[in-house]
Design an enzyme around this catalytic site. Sequence first.
Site, PDB file in Angstrom:
ATOM      1  N   ARG A 177      -4.686  -2.315  -0.391  1.00  0.00           N
ATOM      2  CA  ARG A 177      -4.537  -1.393   0.694  1.00  0.00           C
ATOM      3  C   ARG A 177      -3.064  -0.412  -0.040  1.00  0.00           C
ATOM      4  O   ARG A 177      -3.352   1.135  -0.114  1.00  0.00           O
ATOM      5  CB  ARG A 177      -4.176  -1.444   2.053  1.00  0.00           C
ATOM      6  CG  ARG A 177      -5.288  -1.317   3.396  1.00  0.00           C
ATOM      7  CD  ARG A 177      -4.904  -1.941   4.288  1.00  0.00           C
ATOM      8  NE  ARG A 177      -4.722  -0.213   5.368  1.00  0.00           N
ATOM      9  CZ  ARG A 177      -3.682  -1.502   6.595  1.00  0.00           C
ATOM     10  NH1 ARG A 177      -3.716  -2.299   6.732  1.00  0.00           N
ATOM     11  NH2 ARG A 177      -3.480  -0.220   6.373  1.00  0.00           N
ATOM     12  N   CYS A 237       4.673  -0.781   6.541  1.00  0.00           N
ATOM     13  CA  CYS A 237       3.423  -1.246   7.151  1.00  0.00           C
ATOM     14  C   CYS A 237       2.614   0.431   7.045  1.00  0.00           C
ATOM     15  O   CYS A 237       2.541   1.490   6.923  1.00  0.00           O
ATOM     16  CB  CYS A 237       3.111  -1.664   7.546  1.00  0.00           C
ATOM     17  SG  CYS A 237       3.445  -1.572   9.953  1.00  0.00           S
TER      18      CYS A 237
END
Length: 281
Positions: A177, A237
């Site tokens: 990611r 995050c």
Amino acid sequence: MTIFVSTDWLGAELGRDDLVILDASLFLPGTPRDPRAEFEAAHIPGAAFLDLPSLGDPDDPTPGMLPPDAMMTQRIQALGVHADSRIIVYDNSPAHSAARGWWMMRVYGLGRSVAILDGGLPKWVAEGRPVESGAATPAPGNAVARLDRTQVRTKADILANLDSGAAQLIDARGAARFTGAEAEPRPGMASGHIPGSRNIPSSAFFAADNSMKQGAELRRLFEEAGTDFDRPIITTCGSGVTAAIVLAGLETLGKTDVSLYDGSWSEWGFDTATPKATGPA
């Protein structure tokens, strides 16, 4: 109280009047699990369900943003938290979401002390310790939540930091990611990372028994990612959950000039105007 407490410690403290145990389980988008149903099926005796997935600002389009003081106060009082409570937060989630619950208790100034149960419910159960079932209905508490915004970073702060370079950013998402090789779980969200960020996937912080790595092993994670311990650090995050794991790890090592970008990639990745980078750090 330290950042982490052991299952042995909690086992010896169960039933104390000033102890509040909160289940902060949360699952990432697309995970076919229900944290409330799992809590009611089995939880640590005396625990209450924080319902972290619903504890966000209802007026902010970014999911999971810190709620208003009044909302946080109402929720925490309903869970039996008093001004002098000792709060222990745990989870039963691959996301290790107890760290987010712990961080929230701190930034709202709640309780006399707050800690994370090291290893969470998986370690507790693996050791054969007791659990109970059903919904929890604790007597109301009197704690009042007051958010300390000096510990929280905004999108404006991150944009300013891109120019100044004063703080280093550490992203806790998985490597695929972070690089942009894997699509984000939320439709319509850009892939990649905030320019200049370093990457330490949150899963790397945990040992086989679900406990947090410590000492030299923990520090090595940061060093191998190129962490500059001489600069302030901002953790980030996907939605501000696993970023709290990085923050807890840094504080365990004595690094205290650490803050968390609450919007994280859920805010940054949806904004077409923010700069984005792909590939490795």
